[in-house]
Write a protein that holds these residues in place. Structure first.
Motif, mmCIF file in Angstrom:
data_model
loop_
_atom_site.group_PDB
_atom_site.id
_atom_site.type_symbol
_atom_site.label_atom_id
_atom_site.label_comp_id
_atom_site.label_asym_id
_atom_site.label_seq_id
_atom_site.Cartn_x
_atom_site.Cartn_y
_atom_site.Cartn_z
ATOM 1 N N GLU A 104 0.760 -1.229 -0.055
ATOM 2 C CA GLU A 104 0.067 0.107 -0.063
ATOM 3 C C GLU A 104 0.970 1.067 0.102
ATOM 4 N N GLY A 105 2.062 1.121 -0.037
ATOM 5 C CA GLY A 105 3.171 2.327 -0.290
ATOM 6 C C GLY A 105 3.444 2.954 1.219
ATOM 7 N N GLN A 106 3.404 1.963 2.191
ATOM 8 C CA GLN A 106 3.833 2.367 3.557
ATOM 9 C C GLN A 106 5.119 1.930 4.110
ATOM 10 N N ARG A 107 5.833 0.877 3.336
ATOM 11 C CA ARG A 107 6.700 -0.119 3.917
ATOM 12 C C ARG A 107 7.877 0.805 3.963
ATOM 13 N N TRP A 108 8.564 1.491 3.014
ATOM 14 C CA TRP A 108 9.915 2.125 3.129
ATOM 15 C C TRP A 108 9.893 3.139 4.152
ATOM 16 N N GLY A 109 8.924 3.758 4.288
ATOM 17 C CA GLY A 109 8.724 5.010 5.410
ATOM 18 C C GLY A 109 8.837 4.257 6.758
ATOM 19 N N ASP A 110 7.943 3.258 7.060
ATOM 20 C CA ASP A 110 7.963 2.441 8.379
ATOM 21 C C ASP A 110 9.476 1.997 8.674
ATOM 22 N N LEU A 111 10.120 1.622 7.893
ATOM 23 C CA LEU A 111 11.476 0.836 8.059
ATOM 24 C C LEU A 111 12.478 1.906 8.310
ATOM 25 N N LEU A 112 12.521 2.895 7.327
ATOM 26 C CA LEU A 112 13.415 4.055 7.404
ATOM 27 C C LEU A 112 13.170 4.836 8.848
ATOM 28 N N ARG A 113 11.999 5.150 9.248
ATOM 29 C CA ARG A 113 11.612 6.018 10.293
ATOM 30 C C ARG A 113 12.064 5.188 11.446
ATOM 31 N N VAL A 114 11.892 3.926 11.821
ATOM 32 C CA VAL A 114 12.266 3.239 12.904
ATOM 33 C C VAL A 114 13.727 3.135 12.949
ATOM 34 N N SER A 115 14.374 2.987 11.751
ATOM 35 C CA SER A 115 15.811 2.976 11.617
ATOM 36 C C SER A 115 16.554 4.395 12.160
ATOM 37 N N LEU A 116 16.089 5.481 11.540
ATOM 38 C CA LEU A 116 16.468 6.725 12.251
ATOM 39 C C LEU A 116 16.123 7.093 13.331
ATOM 40 N N ARG A 117 15.267 6.498 13.743
ATOM 41 C CA ARG A 117 15.006 6.771 15.433
ATOM 42 C C ARG A 117 15.761 6.096 16.323
ATOM 43 N N ARG A 118 16.574 4.704 15.936
ATOM 44 C CA ARG A 118 17.270 3.980 16.603
ATOM 45 C C ARG A 118 18.573 4.269 16.400
ATOM 46 N N GLY A 119 18.890 5.459 15.442
ATOM 47 C CA GLY A 119 20.475 6.027 15.262
ATOM 48 C C GLY A 119 21.182 4.982 14.234
ATOM 49 N N SER A 120 20.599 3.819 13.633
ATOM 50 C CA SER A 120 21.221 3.032 13.003
ATOM 51 C C SER A 120 20.409 2.496 11.790
ATOM 52 N N THR A 121 20.706 2.539 10.313
ATOM 53 C CA THR A 121 19.814 2.143 9.151
ATOM 54 C C THR A 121 20.176 0.643 9.207
ATOM 55 N N THR A 122 20.830 0.008 10.065
ATOM 56 C CA THR A 122 21.263 -1.420 9.904
ATOM 57 C C THR A 122 19.789 -2.158 9.857
ATOM 58 N N TYR A 123 18.734 -1.644 10.745
ATOM 59 C CA TYR A 123 17.493 -2.092 10.773
ATOM 60 C C TYR A 123 16.835 -2.311 9.365
ATOM 61 N N LEU A 124 16.829 -1.200 8.806
ATOM 62 C CA LEU A 124 16.399 -1.228 7.309
ATOM 63 C C LEU A 124 17.131 -2.359 6.561
ATOM 64 N N ALA A 125 18.380 -1.943 6.547
ATOM 65 C CA ALA A 125 19.464 -2.950 5.778
ATOM 66 C C ALA A 125 19.192 -4.479 5.896
ATOM 67 N N GLN A 126 18.991 -4.905 7.074
ATOM 68 C CA GLN A 126 18.662 -6.314 7.478
ATOM 69 C C GLN A 126 17.266 -6.569 6.757
ATOM 70 N N LYS A 127 16.334 -5.982 6.841
ATOM 71 C CA LYS A 127 15.303 -6.341 6.032
ATOM 72 C C LYS A 127 15.264 -6.407 4.433
ATOM 73 N N VAL A 128 15.959 -5.652 4.108
ATOM 74 C CA VAL A 128 16.139 -5.821 2.520
ATOM 75 C C VAL A 128 17.095 -7.036 2.459
ATOM 76 N N ARG A 129 18.428 -7.022 3.192
ATOM 77 C CA ARG A 129 19.119 -8.137 2.739
ATOM 78 C C ARG A 129 18.251 -9.630 2.923
ATOM 79 N N ALA A 130 17.550 -9.471 3.939
ATOM 80 C CA ALA A 130 16.789 -10.941 4.127
ATOM 81 C C ALA A 130 15.940 -11.181 2.874
ATOM 82 N N LYS A 131 15.187 -9.934 2.248
ATOM 83 C CA LYS A 131 14.653 -10.477 1.096
ATOM 84 C C LYS A 131 15.604 -10.949 -0.034
ATOM 85 N N LEU A 132 16.657 -10.222 -0.231
ATOM 86 C CA LEU A 132 17.531 -10.643 -1.510
ATOM 87 C C LEU A 132 18.110 -11.892 -1.107
#
Length: 591
Positions: free
Chosen positions: A536-564
């Motif tokens: 529905e167009g929400q996913r990138w924002g959800d992952l990026l927002r949490v990553s920035l909040r936690r001070g590390s974009t590895t949260y987002l990176a891990q999700k994308v890596r798991a897909k690939l």
């Protein structure tokens, strides 16, 4: 513009075209026949309405871009064999300068038109060609559209130029001495300031301030309630607050919207309790025969089916109890619904499909009745002609047998924001505001059940529920879910159950709130986002927002890596390394 042509304007919205008297220079390609200055097109409220309609028509033109950037770059969508190199680049985060999907200009072109319209609304107000009330509604609406577009720019490009003055062309933005880039946080501050009161947060009134309904933008045309066309400003402002870490302010916005039905209906009917809240009355994962998983209620038109959120042809009460912002693609007008080409293998190009990771996430769940798999996955992705098809975006095009109603009639909807989005964002804000139990209730089983006290040692609920079934928390978390018989009372949250319960999934571990596990509860909310809001167009924002909040974009990176990794993609490690740096999550900004 004559009143008898007003219905045609709404058809223009569906067509993403413009009437000849449309108001701003950048929305037309030719000068008027009498060669008068373009500002003279802003003479009446009808001209202002035409500008609004034209801008929303242009917004329709980026619907595919919105979905592709927000889903393909994240973890729930993957390209099919039919996808070209540019879609594959987004998938693996190897974008080259010539990638058309990574071009910010389509967003800025609409922003330039917003700027032009807003300037002319100011001129009209000063010249008394718009009443204050009509000006407030139209200015706030187009300003909100501009904020929505800038939020998308910030999410995908990071630091971007912020301009509110009319410019002749987007090319002017290349002069960084005049238009320096703002950081994402600075951009968010600008957007918040532009939307906060005294700017109006209300929608269009049903009748204009002059008392003539013909000037109102809130009506029904060809079965479409137009109030759903326009961005819901409090939800958007809540999201801006959420991005900026202003969690109490975000929750205040979300809370207000969730209680729209109760507030407007005065609690006088059932519908007022369930509007904008996942509830036990509508859009459920349910079975017509208990114990028989082959009897899943899976129908476009039955309001008790979760699937009908995405394909119920009724444009009235049922749709508007869940959908908050949705723009239709009408079968009789251009532009053509872009989601058919993206997702359908019947009459479309079938470029994108669900990732293996998304399918595995659904398949690994266990329902409350011990059926294996989250049924929302089955209704979001269909096997059609032997291929997995994202059907959630196609249910206005496909019938109940998953065959196009008419391959030449490409009706559909751009599903932008709904009750589940609102409630899950509310839960995210509450969680980070140290109201973990409230977040648990919103995501899981509802206020009534989460705060349901029982008589000690009996397991029974007292009939007098005066002091239970409510959060007893400070505002905006003081939510009343009472459902009592003695005294008889129905609180505004008594029907709310959370998206997990609506999906027939068991409640999460109560230890999440009992032990105040903020990060783990947040993880559970983001996982629920994936299951409920996929595609529905929400996913990138959800992952990026949490990553920035936690001070590390590895949260987002891990999700994308798991897909690939699941797909055996050789770029998995490189994508992870790139996305693990803050600069790596953003697209290269080139105008």
């Amino acid at each position: 513009m004559k009143k008898h042509s007003y219905k045609f304007i709404y058809k223009i919205l569906l067509a993403s075209a413009l009437v000849s008297s449309v108001s701003c220079k950048k929305l037309v390609d030719v000068e008027p026949e009498n060669q008068v200055d373009i500002v003279n097109h802003y003479q009446t409220v009808y001209d202002a309405n035409a500008a609004v309609i034209g801008i929303y028509g242009q917004l329709q033109g980026i619907a595919d871009r919105y979905i592709v950037l927000n889903e393909l770059r994240a973890d729930l969508i993957s390209p099919t064999i039919n996808a070209d190199q540019y879609l594959r680049q987004l998938h693996t985060h190897t974008v080259t300068p010539d990638n058309p999907w990574a071009d910010p200009k389509p967003f800025y072109k609409i922003i330039m038109n917003c700027n032009d319209a807003l300037k002319n609304f100011d001129v009209m107000l000063a010249a008394k060609k718009l009443t204050q009330a009509d000006y407030n509604e139209r200015y706030a609406d187009i300003n909100a559209v501009r904020c929505f577009l800038y939020l998308q720019l910030g999410m995908h490009w990071g630091s971007v130029p912020y301009v509110t003055d009319p410019l002749e062309t987007v090319e002017s933005l290349k002069d960084e001495s005049k238009f320096p880039k703002l950081t994402f946080n600075d951009l968010l501050d600008k957007l918040i300031a532009s939307m906060e009161p005294p700017r109006s947060l209300e929608g269009y009134s049903a009748t204009s301030s002059t008392g003539s309904s013909s000037t109102s933008l809130n009506t029904t045309v060809d079965g479409y309630p137009t109030n759903l066309f326009f961005v819901e400003k409090r939800s958007l402002l809540g999201d801006l607050y959420l991005w900026r870490g202003r969690y109490t302010d975000a929750s205040r916005m979300y809370r207000y919207v969730t209680e729209t039905g109760y507030r407007n209906g005065g609690g006088g009917n059932d519908a007022s309790f369930w509007q904008y809240k996942p509830n036990y009355s509508r859009f459920l994962v349910t079975y017509t025969q208990g114990g028989n998983e082959n009897t899943l209620l899976d129908d476009n038109t039955n309001a008790n089916s979760w699937r009908s959120i995405f394909g119920n042809p009724t444009q009235g009460t049922e749709t508007s109890s869940e959908w908050i912002w949705t723009i239709p693609f009408d079968r009789n007008f251009a532009p053509v619904n872009p989601f058919i080409d993206l997702f359908s293998n019947q009459g479309g190009r079938y470029l994108l499909t669900a990732s293996k990771l998304a399918l595995n996430n659904w398949d690994s769940q266990l329902q409350s009745n011990n059926f294996v798999g989250d049924a929302r996955g089955k209704m979001s992705v269909r096997t059609i002609n032997g291929q997995p098809v994202i059907a959630k975006q196609l249910y206005y095009y496909l019938n109940n047998a998953f065959i196009p109603v008419n391959v030449l009639q490409r009706q559909g909807r751009w599903l932008l924001y709904r009750a589940a989005t609102l409630n899950l964002h509310f839960a995210e804000a509450a969680c980070r505001d140290n109201q973990v139990k409230v977040a648990y209730a919103l995501t899981n089983v509802g206020v009534r059940e989460t705060y349901n006290s029982v008589f000690p040692g009996t397991g029974t609920v007292p009939s007098d529920v005066t002091n239970i079934m409510q959060t007893q928390a400070p505002a905006p978390y003081d939510m009343d879910g009472r459902d009592g018989a003695v005294p008889y009372f129905k609180g505004p949250w008594y029907r709310q159950i959370g998206s997990r319960s609506r999906a027939n999934l068991p409640r999460l571990d109560p230890g999440l709130y009992q032990n105040n596990q903020v990060a783990n509860m947040e993880d559970a909310i983001i996982n629920e986002d994936a299951a409920e809001l996929a595609f529905e167009g929400q996913r990138w924002g959800d992952l990026l927002r949490v990553s920035l909040r936690r001070g590390s974009t590895t949260y987002l990176a891990q999700k994308v890596r798991a897909k690939l990794d699941l797909e055996g993609n050789s770029e998995a490690a490189n994508a992870y390394n790139k996305l693990s740096t803050t600069n790596g999550v953003y697209l290269p900004f080139r105008l």
